[in-house]
Design an enzyme around this catalytic site. Sequence first.
Site, mmCIF file in Angstrom:
data_model
loop_
_atom_site.group_PDB
_atom_site.id
_atom_site.type_symbol
_atom_site.label_atom_id
_atom_site.label_comp_id
_atom_site.label_asym_id
_atom_site.label_seq_id
_atom_site.Cartn_x
_atom_site.Cartn_y
_atom_site.Cartn_z
ATOM 1 N N GLU A 46 0.825 -1.214 0.000
ATOM 2 C CA GLU A 46 0.000 0.000 0.000
ATOM 3 C C GLU A 46 0.858 1.263 0.000
ATOM 4 O O GLU A 46 0.510 2.250 -0.617
ATOM 5 C CB GLU A 46 -0.980 0.005 1.179
ATOM 6 C CG GLU A 46 -2.162 -0.939 0.989
ATOM 7 C CD GLU A 46 -2.981 -0.632 -0.261
ATOM 8 O OE1 GLU A 46 -3.026 0.537 -0.703
ATOM 9 O OE2 GLU A 46 -3.567 -1.579 -0.815
ATOM 10 N N TYR A 129 -7.209 6.767 3.163
ATOM 11 C CA TYR A 129 -7.193 5.740 2.115
ATOM 12 C C TYR A 129 -6.370 4.517 2.554
ATOM 13 O O TYR A 129 -6.842 3.380 2.511
ATOM 14 C CB TYR A 129 -6.633 6.315 0.791
ATOM 15 C CG TYR A 129 -6.299 5.203 -0.157
ATOM 16 C CD1 TYR A 129 -7.289 4.611 -0.923
ATOM 17 C CD2 TYR A 129 -4.995 4.682 -0.225
ATOM 18 C CE1 TYR A 129 -7.014 3.539 -1.732
ATOM 19 C CE2 TYR A 129 -4.714 3.606 -1.036
ATOM 20 C CZ TYR A 129 -5.725 3.048 -1.794
ATOM 21 O OH TYR A 129 -5.446 1.967 -2.584
ATOM 22 N N ASP A 147 -10.000 5.038 -4.300
ATOM 23 C CA ASP A 147 -8.830 5.548 -5.028
ATOM 24 C C ASP A 147 -9.300 6.048 -6.395
ATOM 25 O O ASP A 147 -10.504 6.075 -6.672
ATOM 26 C CB ASP A 147 -7.742 4.462 -5.140
ATOM 27 C CG ASP A 147 -8.143 3.332 -6.089
ATOM 28 O OD1 ASP A 147 -9.321 3.303 -6.533
ATOM 29 O OD2 ASP A 147 -7.279 2.487 -6.395
#
Length: 370
Positions: A46, A129, A147
């Site tokens: 990530e 996020y 996203d």
Amino acid sequence: MPALKDATNPYHKTSFRHRLIHWFEHNKRPLPWREEKGWYPIFLSEFLLQQTQVEQALPYYLRFRNRFPTIETLAQATEQEVLTLWAGLGYYARARHLHKAAQTIVSRHGGLFPDNYPEALSLPGIGPYTASAILSIAFNRRHAVVDGNVVRVISRLFGIGADVRLQNTKQVIRETVEDLLDPESPGLFNEGLMELGATVCKPLKPHCTNCPLQSYCNAYRYERTAQFPYKSPPAPKKLNYHYVFIVHNSGRLLLAQRPGKGLLAAMWEFPVIAVESMQPRKEGAIRQLLFDHYGLEGVIHSQTSLHRQTYSHIELHYTAFLADVKANAAQLRHYRQMKWEPLGRLQQYPIHNAHKKLIHWIEHVLEAMG
Ligand code: SF4
């Protein structure tokens, strides 16, 4: 089948989720962080994937995973080691945040990722996020992930034509995903929506005939996929101009480390001088600039053509000069430190992209100089 927006019947939401997850389970790309167990691969990926395409991040993931197989090994590394491994990927603040987050996880959470939203969000470099992505994918927590791919898919599915740069529009899209999120399998749902955006609902030519959600899609139904999402033009970037000096003395080159804060913080580069424009200057004027800024006297051997590098708010235009200097005592100016190194040792430093591009040219010129 009605579009989702009209579907008050929970059946539609359930079948939408099932279709998406079923499609994802049968069509997902076999990425290494999906093949491995545990949260650490997801955590690492990530960070690497923020503002970066999968293809570009993949070799970096393998390098990091190999060099730092556990959160502890990553936490124990020096910042320079992490930056050097990251060099070439850009957005270097992410590398520093990744390192600090690893150290915080080890020192404050006993080496385990905190599996609740407020604590996850308090880690360096982890915003809404990334926290939602890690918690939903690695811990199956109910957090929606939005996203750029998800924004595109949702705006097309629901025919949301408002500017996706606006906070209001982002909020509408977030609430829509939260409403759709599969309560049993939030991680698979989030990954499915992102994967669909990345591989099927592509920006220019969506593969609608292969899309599992086609029957729900407003943009497809009205043949308006090209009109969604709407994104207003970005603000123009500030133009910066740099002269880059490849300073050479007795087989060694001068490297400089940038300050610890700001753009490209703590990265290494060749000394630069900011100039007003790239209009041509005589060699004497360039030598004078080098002397005035760094106290170095020498001869300018060669110059590159114009290079460009784009950052989030800045467009940098630069040209490099190879300068052969007499002495090796340079003024630090705004740099943290400077070092003289032979060409063969440059790869041991985290040199940012714009200057890394120059190394091939330097090799060539130094070889020609003998
Ligand atoms: Fe995207 Fe086409 Fe699927 Fe609609 S039908 S979500 S536009 S790929």
